[in-house]
Each structure stands twice: as C-alpha cells, then as structure tokens.
Write an enzyme that holds these catalytic residues in place. Structure first.
Site, short mmCIF file in Angstrom:
data_model
loop_
_atom_site.label_atom_id
_atom_site.label_comp_id
_atom_site.label_asym_id
_atom_site.label_seq_id
_atom_site.Cartn_x
_atom_site.Cartn_y
_atom_site.Cartn_z
N ASN A 130 -7.67 -0.96 5.74
CA ASN A 130 -6.61 -1.95 7.66
C ASN A 130 -5.43 -2.35 7.70
OD1 ASN A 130 -7.42 -3.96 9.20
ND2 ASN A 130 -6.10 -5.53 7.27
N ILE A 179 -7.30 -6.10 20.53
CA ILE A 179 -7.17 -7.56 19.11
C ILE A 179 -6.10 -8.45 19.60
CG2 ILE A 179 -8.87 -8.07 17.66
CD1 ILE A 179 -10.35 -5.83 18.83
N VAL A 209 0.83 -1.26 0.13
CA VAL A 209 0.08 -0.05 -0.04
C VAL A 209 0.73 1.15 -0.07
CG1 VAL A 209 -2.37 -1.03 1.05
CG2 VAL A 209 0.15 -0.11 2.52
N ALA A 249 0.32 8.85 16.62
CA ALA A 249 0.47 10.16 15.22
C ALA A 249 -0.07 9.97 14.81
CB ALA A 249 1.78 11.03 15.31
N TYR A 308 2.73 5.61 15.89
CA TYR A 308 1.36 5.12 15.75
C TYR A 308 0.72 5.86 16.06
CZ TYR A 308 -1.68 1.15 16.12
OH TYR A 308 -3.14 0.31 15.30
N LYS A 317 -2.48 7.33 13.42
CA LYS A 317 -3.50 6.72 13.66
C LYS A 317 -4.71 7.81 13.86
CE LYS A 317 -3.86 3.01 12.84
NZ LYS A 317 -4.09 1.84 11.95
N SER A 364 -7.47 3.17 15.45
CA SER A 364 -7.00 2.45 16.30
C SER A 364 -7.33 3.76 18.26
CB SER A 364 -5.71 2.13 16.52
OG SER A 364 -5.18 2.21 17.99
N1 LIG Z 1 -4.68 -6.14 16.60
C1 LIG Z 1 -4.64 -4.81 17.75
O1 LIG Z 1 -4.82 -4.77 19.04
C2 LIG Z 1 -4.94 -3.75 16.85
C3 LIG Z 1 -6.24 -2.23 17.88
C4 LIG Z 1 -6.13 -1.14 16.95
C5 LIG Z 1 -6.27 -0.57 15.72
N2 LIG Z 1 -5.52 -2.26 15.31
C6 LIG Z 1 -5.29 -2.02 13.00
O2 LIG Z 1 -5.82 -3.54 13.00
C7 LIG Z 1 -5.09 -2.67 11.24
C8 LIG Z 1 -5.32 -4.48 11.24
O3 LIG Z 1 -3.90 -5.23 12.21
P1 LIG Z 1 -4.35 -6.37 12.79
O4 LIG Z 1 -3.58 -6.35 14.01
O5 LIG Z 1 -4.45 -7.59 12.06
O6 LIG Z 1 -3.00 -6.59 12.24
P2 LIG Z 1 -1.80 -7.31 11.06
O7 LIG Z 1 -0.16 -7.44 11.94
O8 LIG Z 1 -2.42 -9.35 11.87
O9 LIG Z 1 -2.28 -8.00 9.78
C9 LIG Z 1 -1.84 -6.48 8.88
C10 LIG Z 1 -2.19 -6.66 7.77
O10 LIG Z 1 -1.77 -5.30 6.87
C11 LIG Z 1 -0.62 -6.35 5.72
N3 LIG Z 1 -0.23 -5.31 5.95
C12 LIG Z 1 1.38 -4.85 6.34
N4 LIG Z 1 1.93 -4.15 5.71
C13 LIG Z 1 2.15 -3.57 4.46
C14 LIG Z 1 1.65 -3.08 3.18
N5 LIG Z 1 2.77 -1.99 2.74
N6 LIG Z 1 0.62 -3.13 2.38
C15 LIG Z 1 -0.09 -4.23 1.89
N7 LIG Z 1 0.15 -4.64 3.55
C16 LIG Z 1 0.26 -4.77 4.49
C17 LIG Z 1 0.30 -7.68 6.45
O11 LIG Z 1 0.97 -8.27 4.87
C18 LIG Z 1 -1.01 -8.10 7.14
O12 LIG Z 1 -1.74 -9.06 6.34
C19 LIG Z 1 -3.90 -2.16 11.41
O13 LIG Z 1 -4.33 -0.90 11.21
C20 LIG Z 1 -3.82 -1.12 13.13
O14 LIG Z 1 -3.11 -0.89 13.42
C21 LIG Z 1 -5.15 -3.57 15.64
#
Ligand SMILES: NC(=O)c1ccc[n+]([C@@H]2O[C@H](COP(=O)([O-])OP(=O)(O)OC[C@H]3O[C@@H](n4cnc5c(N)ncnc54)[C@H](O)[C@@H]3O)[C@@H](O)[C@H]2O)c1
Length: 255
Positions: A90, A189, A64, A158, A156, A160, A142
């Site tokens: 996402n 999560i 991305v 900043a 992070y 979000k 987030s």
């Molecule tokens: N897990 C949590 O507690 C939590 C809490 C708040 C927000 N979030 C947000 O939720 C979203 C998903 O988090 P998650 O926990 O499922 O993460 P994860 O690391 O399990 O999955 C992230 C996904 O994003 C993809 N990705 C990363 N960089 C990329 C890039 N440059 N181009 C394309 N794809 C890319 C990875 O390949 C993976 O499929 C994120 O934006 C994260 O900030 C997560």
C-alpha cells in the site's frame, strides 16, 4: 469468527490513511498485523488500535525502498508470528508537479516507493508463501493507471501503470503456488496524500469536482478501499487472480 481469522498480514504504509484503515479492518476480522511504514509515532498508534481490537500487532519502522529494511521486517514478522499469509503493498507517494517542472528527484521518489518498494516487498515475502503453498497479495494501484490524462501526475500515472503490469506478472508466476495476486485501483479517497500542498480554495474545488465525477455522488473514504482489500485478502476471492479492481464510486469518465 472473522473473515481472515488466524491469518498474519503485512501492510506497508500502515501509519495513516488507507493503510491504517486496512490494518484496523484486518484486525476486526481476526488477523494479526505487521504495520510497516516510515513514521514510528504513526505505526505505534495504529498498533495500539490493532491490539485494542484483540489482535497482535508488530510496528515495524522501515522504508520500502531499502532492501535490508524489508528483509529485517519480514524476518521479525516470521519470528513473531511464524508465518505470513497476506501482503498488502500500500505504501505510496505522489509528488504532484507539471510535466515540464517535475524534477528527477520527484520521479525517483515515486518510482522507488510505488514500484521498486512493491517489487522488493513481494520478492521478500513470496518465498515464505510458496513454502506454505498459500498467500494473498494485494497491490494498491490507482485510477491514475487507467490511461487517463491527469495533469500534474505523469510520474505517478507511469508508476501505477507499472504496478498493474507487475500485478498481472506476479499473479501468473505465483498463482501456481496457491498465491493470489490482485490489485485495487482507488479513485479519489480522502486522505492526507490527496490534498497535500494545495490551498483551501483548490481543495474545495477538487472535492466538489471529485464528487460530481462519481456515479454515487460522494467522496471515497479509506474504508471503501479497505473493504475491497479485505475481500481480496480472504478466501472468499480464491478464484480471482491478476485482476485490477476499481473502487472509485463509478467514475463517469471511466466509461
Ligand atoms: N488517497 C487517494 O486518493 C488515493 C487514490 C488512489 C490510490 N491511492 C494509493 O493508496 C496508497 C495509500 O495512499 P494514502 O492516501 O493512504 O497515503 P498517505 O500519504 O496518507 O499514507 C501513505 C503511507 O505510506 C507510508 N510510506 C510512504 N513512503 C514510504 C516508504 N518509503 N516506506 C514505507 N512507508 C512509506 C507513509 O508513512 C504512510 O503511512 C498509495 O499507494 C496511493 O498511491 C491513494
């Protein structure tokens, strides 16, 4: 009939964690899904799951942060499905580091994936949604953006916060074309992202603390986030725009 039957959705970061669960949820509710992420093996596997749920899937290996890869992913999606109704921004990363230790590379990686990636994907998809006068864009923010002090997460937080601001800005600019833009703000999560680079003891303490910090006294799971995103991607939420909706089990420090 599913809640988003016949729709076409792009989900970035759909290879695992929350993104993979969003893809499965969308497929169960009748949408065809474009899985856009960096790891071929992961997206191929999720694509198979989508197909086994009776929907079409396109596994688009891409980054991305690279505009040309976004453009060709969108082009392939249009060739395959003819339209794009839903975009879920996402993909994200965290790179935890103390404020004084965090490197320029950490900062750039987070801003590029979480903010620039979202900006570029929205820019690439919006013209097609404008043409069809229909679209749903859901950004994954987030709880880190709510102005809390989260040690180790300055960049992070900043990034979000920028996601929240971009959500409101694009909701205003695109709403007039029948496009709803909203964001979800998950609490902690359980995914690979949450507990990377930590010892078993650190993880166990964090799990307990996280549970204690919610009103419902449990940890969040990807499906908790996916079901809110499904609602925002469906026509059930067509009078909601520019909102950042928390899905965090009612964090007691949010009050
Ligand atoms: N897990 C949590 O507690 C939590 C809490 C708040 C927000 N979030 C947000 O939720 C979203 C998903 O988090 P998650 O926990 O499922 O993460 P994860 O690391 O399990 O999955 C992230 C996904 O994003 C993809 N990705 C990363 N960089 C990329 C890039 N440059 N181009 C394309 N794809 C890319 C990875 O390949 C993976 O499929 C994120 O934006 C994260 O900030 C997560």
């Amino acid at each position: 009939m599913g809640r988003i039957a016949g729709k076409v959705a792009i989900v970035t970061g759909a290879g695992r964690g929350i993104g993979a669960e969003i893809a499965r949820t969308f497929a169960r509710e009748g949408a065809d899904v474009v899985l856009a992420a960096r790891t071929r093996k992961e997206i191929d596997q999720v694509a198979e799951e989508v197909r086994s749920l009776g929907q079409k899937a396109l596994a688009a290996k891409m980054d991305v942060t690279v505009k040309t890869e976004i453009t060709s992913m969108v082009q392939r999606a249009l060739e395959e499905f003819g339209r794009i109704d839903i975009l879920v921004n996402n993909a994200g990363t965290i790179h935890p580091a103390g404020f004084l230790e965090a490197t320029e590379q950490d900062w750039d990686a987070i801003q590029n994936i979480d903010v620039k990636g979202l900006f570029l994907c929205t820019q690439a998809v919006a013209p097609h949604m404008i043409k069809q006068r229909y679209g749903k864009i859901v950004n994954v923010s987030s709880m880190a953006a709510q102005g809390w002090y989260m040690p180790g997460f300055a960049s992070y937080c900043a990034a979000k916060a920028a996601v929240n601001n971009l959500t409101k800005f694009t909701a205003r600019e695109l709403g007039v074309y029948g496009i709803n833009v909203n964001a979800v703000a998950p609490g902690e999560i359980l995914t690979a992202l949450t507990y990377q680079n930590q010892t078993k003891e650190q993880v166990e303490k964090k799990l307990k603390d996280s549970r204690d910090m919610t009103m419902v006294k449990r940890l969040g799971e990807p499906r908790d986030v996916a079901s809110l995103i499904l609602f925002l991607a469906s026509d059930e939420s067509s009078f909601i725009a520019g909102e950042i909706i928390a899905v965090d089990g009612g964090r007691i420090d949010r009050m």
